[in-house]
Design a protein around this motif. Sequence first.
Motif, PDB file in Angstrom:
ATOM      1  N   ARG A 195     -11.065   3.992 -18.119  1.00  0.00           N
ATOM      2  CA  ARG A 195      -9.721   3.966 -17.531  1.00  0.00           C
ATOM      3  C   ARG A 195      -9.714   3.029 -16.326  1.00  0.00           C
ATOM      4  N   ILE A 196      -8.679   2.201 -16.266  1.00  0.00           N
ATOM      5  CA  ILE A 196      -8.477   1.275 -15.149  1.00  0.00           C
ATOM      6  C   ILE A 196      -7.076   1.517 -14.608  1.00  0.00           C
ATOM      7  N   VAL A 197      -6.965   1.810 -13.326  1.00  0.00           N
ATOM      8  CA  VAL A 197      -5.668   2.046 -12.695  1.00  0.00           C
ATOM      9  C   VAL A 197      -5.504   1.047 -11.558  1.00  0.00           C
ATOM     10  N   ASP A 198      -4.530   0.154 -11.717  1.00  0.00           N
ATOM     11  CA  ASP A 198      -4.163  -0.779 -10.653  1.00  0.00           C
ATOM     12  C   ASP A 198      -2.916  -0.221  -9.983  1.00  0.00           C
ATOM     13  N   TYR A 199      -2.911  -0.196  -8.649  1.00  0.00           N
ATOM     14  CA  TYR A 199      -1.744   0.353  -7.956  1.00  0.00           C
ATOM     15  C   TYR A 199      -1.395  -0.489  -6.742  1.00  0.00           C
ATOM     16  N   LYS A 200      -0.136  -0.362  -6.344  1.00  0.00           N
ATOM     17  CA  LYS A 200       0.336  -1.025  -5.131  1.00  0.00           C
ATOM     18  C   LYS A 200       1.498  -0.218  -4.575  1.00  0.00           C
ATOM     19  N   ALA A 201       1.703  -0.368  -3.296  1.00  0.00           N
ATOM     20  CA  ALA A 201       2.810   0.307  -2.637  1.00  0.00           C
ATOM     21  C   ALA A 201       3.324  -0.604  -1.531  1.00  0.00           C
ATOM     22  N   ASP A 202       4.650  -0.685  -1.432  1.00  0.00           N
ATOM     23  CA  ASP A 202       5.263  -1.450  -0.351  1.00  0.00           C
ATOM     24  C   ASP A 202       6.663  -0.903  -0.097  1.00  0.00           C
ATOM     25  N   ASP A 203       7.292  -1.386   0.950  1.00  0.00           N
ATOM     26  CA  ASP A 203       8.618  -0.896   1.315  1.00  0.00           C
ATOM     27  C   ASP A 203       9.684  -1.237   0.282  1.00  0.00           C
ATOM     28  N   HIS A 204       9.502  -2.339  -0.418  1.00  0.00           N
ATOM     29  CA  HIS A 204      10.522  -2.798  -1.363  1.00  0.00           C
ATOM     30  C   HIS A 204      10.477  -2.030  -2.692  1.00  0.00           C
ATOM     31  N   ASN A 205       9.263  -1.871  -3.259  1.00  0.00           N
ATOM     32  CA  ASN A 205       9.113  -1.283  -4.590  1.00  0.00           C
ATOM     33  C   ASN A 205       8.626   0.163  -4.587  1.00  0.00           C
ATOM     34  N   GLY A 206       8.177   0.678  -3.449  1.00  0.00           N
ATOM     35  CA  GLY A 206       7.592   2.012  -3.421  1.00  0.00           C
ATOM     36  C   GLY A 206       6.206   1.988  -4.039  1.00  0.00           C
ATOM     37  N   PHE A 207       5.779   3.095  -4.623  1.00  0.00           N
ATOM     38  CA  PHE A 207       4.460   3.199  -5.247  1.00  0.00           C
ATOM     39  C   PHE A 207       4.571   2.880  -6.726  1.00  0.00           C
ATOM     40  N   GLY A 250       8.254   4.527   7.636  1.00  0.00           N
ATOM     41  CA  GLY A 250       9.614   4.115   7.324  1.00  0.00           C
ATOM     42  C   GLY A 250      10.517   4.117   8.541  1.00  0.00           C
ATOM     43  N   GLY A 251       9.967   4.185   9.748  1.00  0.00           N
ATOM     44  CA  GLY A 251      10.751   4.229  10.993  1.00  0.00           C
ATOM     45  C   GLY A 251      11.413   2.906  11.308  1.00  0.00           C
ATOM     46  N   GLU A 252      12.023   2.812  12.448  1.00  0.00           N
ATOM     47  CA  GLU A 252      12.758   1.629  12.858  1.00  0.00           C
ATOM     48  C   GLU A 252      11.812   0.462  13.104  1.00  0.00           C
ATOM     49  N   GLN A 253      12.171  -0.696  12.584  1.00  0.00           N
ATOM     50  CA  GLN A 253      11.454  -1.955  12.781  1.00  0.00           C
ATOM     51  C   GLN A 253       9.973  -1.829  12.462  1.00  0.00           C
ATOM     52  N   GLY A 254       9.639  -1.066  11.431  1.00  0.00           N
ATOM     53  CA  GLY A 254       8.260  -0.956  10.986  1.00  0.00           C
ATOM     54  C   GLY A 254       7.423  -0.009  11.817  1.00  0.00           C
ATOM     55  N   ALA A 255       7.983   0.544  12.881  1.00  0.00           N
ATOM     56  CA  ALA A 255       7.221   1.474  13.714  1.00  0.00           C
ATOM     57  C   ALA A 255       7.152   2.829  13.019  1.00  0.00           C
ATOM     58  N   PRO A 256       6.051   3.531  13.202  1.00  0.00           N
ATOM     59  CA  PRO A 256       5.999   4.882  12.651  1.00  0.00           C
ATOM     60  C   PRO A 256       7.121   5.726  13.230  1.00  0.00           C
ATOM     61  N   LYS A 257       7.636   6.642  12.413  1.00  0.00           N
ATOM     62  CA  LYS A 257       8.729   7.484  12.875  1.00  0.00           C
ATOM     63  C   LYS A 257       8.332   8.265  14.128  1.00  0.00           C
TER      64      LYS A 257
END
Length: 106
Positions: A83-95, A21-28
């Motif tokens: 059981r089937i678990v579909d997941y996604k994570a991104d900066d906009h929606n989180g996990f 979540g650091g500046e301009q996509g760089a790791p903090k």
Amino acid sequence: MFKIITLVACLTIVASAQYYGGEQGAPKAAAHHDEDYNAHPKYKFEYGVKDAHTGDHKTQWESRDGDVVKGQYTLDEADGTHRIVDYKADDHNGFEAVVKTVHGHH
């Protein structure tokens, strides 16, 4: 045991999302140090277990393209459900995870 591994994997995804979540996509950490990092990380993996002796049946796949992680894991429960678990994570929606249970799966 698979539930513990899955929980650790999910926590790793959340922790890495916070780390990136650091500046301009760089790791903090890279924002404050001269460390090398991959500006556009990309990976893909999958595996499965089908043990006829123990009845342990499960699969998982996951891919990452930049800051978007997508994946799925499945497992056969002791009560016969699947059981089937579909997941996604991104900066906009989180996990986000969607859990489906299929009854009477053979």
